[in-house]
Write a protein that holds these residues in place. Structure first.
Motif, mmCIF file in Angstrom:
data_model
loop_
_atom_site.group_PDB
_atom_site.id
_atom_site.type_symbol
_atom_site.label_atom_id
_atom_site.label_comp_id
_atom_site.label_asym_id
_atom_site.label_seq_id
_atom_site.Cartn_x
_atom_site.Cartn_y
_atom_site.Cartn_z
ATOM 1 N N GLN A 83 0.840 -1.193 0.000
ATOM 2 C CA GLN A 83 0.000 0.000 0.000
ATOM 3 C C GLN A 83 0.880 1.250 0.000
ATOM 4 O O GLN A 83 2.010 1.213 0.487
ATOM 5 C CB GLN A 83 -0.941 0.007 1.199
ATOM 6 N N GLY A 84 0.368 2.345 -0.515
ATOM 7 C CA GLY A 84 1.128 3.592 -0.617
ATOM 8 C C GLY A 84 0.439 4.730 0.117
ATOM 9 O O GLY A 84 -0.273 4.524 1.102
ATOM 10 N N ALA A 85 0.612 5.914 -0.395
ATOM 11 C CA ALA A 85 0.112 7.127 0.253
ATOM 12 C C ALA A 85 -1.399 7.250 0.136
ATOM 13 O O ALA A 85 -2.011 6.747 -0.807
ATOM 14 C CB ALA A 85 0.778 8.353 -0.367
ATOM 15 N N THR A 139 0.751 10.269 6.023
ATOM 16 C CA THR A 139 2.146 10.246 6.463
ATOM 17 C C THR A 139 2.460 11.328 7.493
ATOM 18 O O THR A 139 3.610 11.485 7.892
ATOM 19 C CB THR A 139 3.091 10.378 5.253
ATOM 20 N N GLY A 140 1.442 12.098 7.916
ATOM 21 C CA GLY A 140 1.630 12.999 9.043
ATOM 22 C C GLY A 140 1.830 14.464 8.724
ATOM 23 O O GLY A 140 2.327 15.204 9.560
ATOM 24 N N THR A 163 3.562 16.399 11.741
ATOM 25 C CA THR A 163 3.639 15.819 13.075
ATOM 26 C C THR A 163 5.105 15.571 13.416
ATOM 27 O O THR A 163 5.988 15.630 12.545
ATOM 28 C CB THR A 163 2.867 14.494 13.151
ATOM 29 N N GLU A 164 5.354 15.255 14.655
ATOM 30 C CA GLU A 164 6.724 14.995 15.124
ATOM 31 C C GLU A 164 7.382 13.834 14.384
ATOM 32 O O GLU A 164 8.585 13.840 14.130
ATOM 33 C CB GLU A 164 6.664 14.685 16.625
ATOM 34 N N SER A 165 6.595 12.824 14.002
ATOM 35 C CA SER A 165 7.162 11.627 13.363
ATOM 36 C C SER A 165 7.185 11.685 11.837
ATOM 37 O O SER A 165 7.700 10.771 11.197
ATOM 38 C CB SER A 165 6.371 10.393 13.810
#
Length: 164
Positions: free
Chosen positions: A71-73, A95-96, A120-122
């Motif tokens: 799976q992708g984005a 992906t954040g 996000t941080e990650s």
């Protein structure tokens, strides 16, 4: 595949009405920090009579034979249509990161550039983007340029999708 403009389409959405519906096809991805790849993709543009389209995209990485590798984005958001072909896009990625885009639509073409990107941080660092969508011989073609992880704005994704 035939396309009909919905009776309840908001007038400001006229320049992007051609995008309504579900599109599927294949594309390619490349960037200096990754190996080039091929992908399958589905885009959905919906409307409810108000001056915006809801947008959803999902993709999957494929091999040379077209088989799904993984799976992708995924991304979803709202293409907010303004008078005289002006558009705003609010976009969220699995992906954040989230983005605000501004652009114009006319003559079967939609062009957008980022105004703001937050993450996000990650999430990996994405700092800018440019998107170009076009109606070419009834297909939806697009190109996405990205600036990320210390790299300047450059081609990242391109695809040709057909209405289903």
């Amino acid at each position: 595949m035939p396309f009909q403009i919905p009776e309840n389409l908001h007038p400001d959405c006229g320049p992007v009405a051609w995008m309504l519906g579900t599109w599927q096809g294949n594309g390619r991805g490349d960037y200096p920090t990754i190996e080039p790849y091929q992908y399958g993709q589905e885009l959905v543009f919906q409307q409810d009579g108000r001056p915006f389209l809801h947008y959803f995209s999902r993709s999957w990485v494929i091999d040379e034979e077209g088989n799904t590798v993984r799976q992708g984005a995924q991304e979803t958001g709202f293409l907010r249509c303004r008078p005289e072909g002006k558009v705003e896009l609010v976009l969220t990625h699995n992906t954040g990161f989230v983005e605000i885009w501004y652009g114009t639509a006319e003559g079967g073409k939609l062009e957008l550039a980022t105004d703001a990107v937050a993450r996000t941080e990650s999430a990996k660092e994405v700092t800018a983007g440019h998107r170009l969508y076009g109606n070419v011989e009834g297909d939806l073609l697009y190109a996405y340029d990205m600036a990320a992880v210390g790299q300047p704005l450059q081609p990242h994704l391109w695809a040709r999708l057909q209405r289903v």
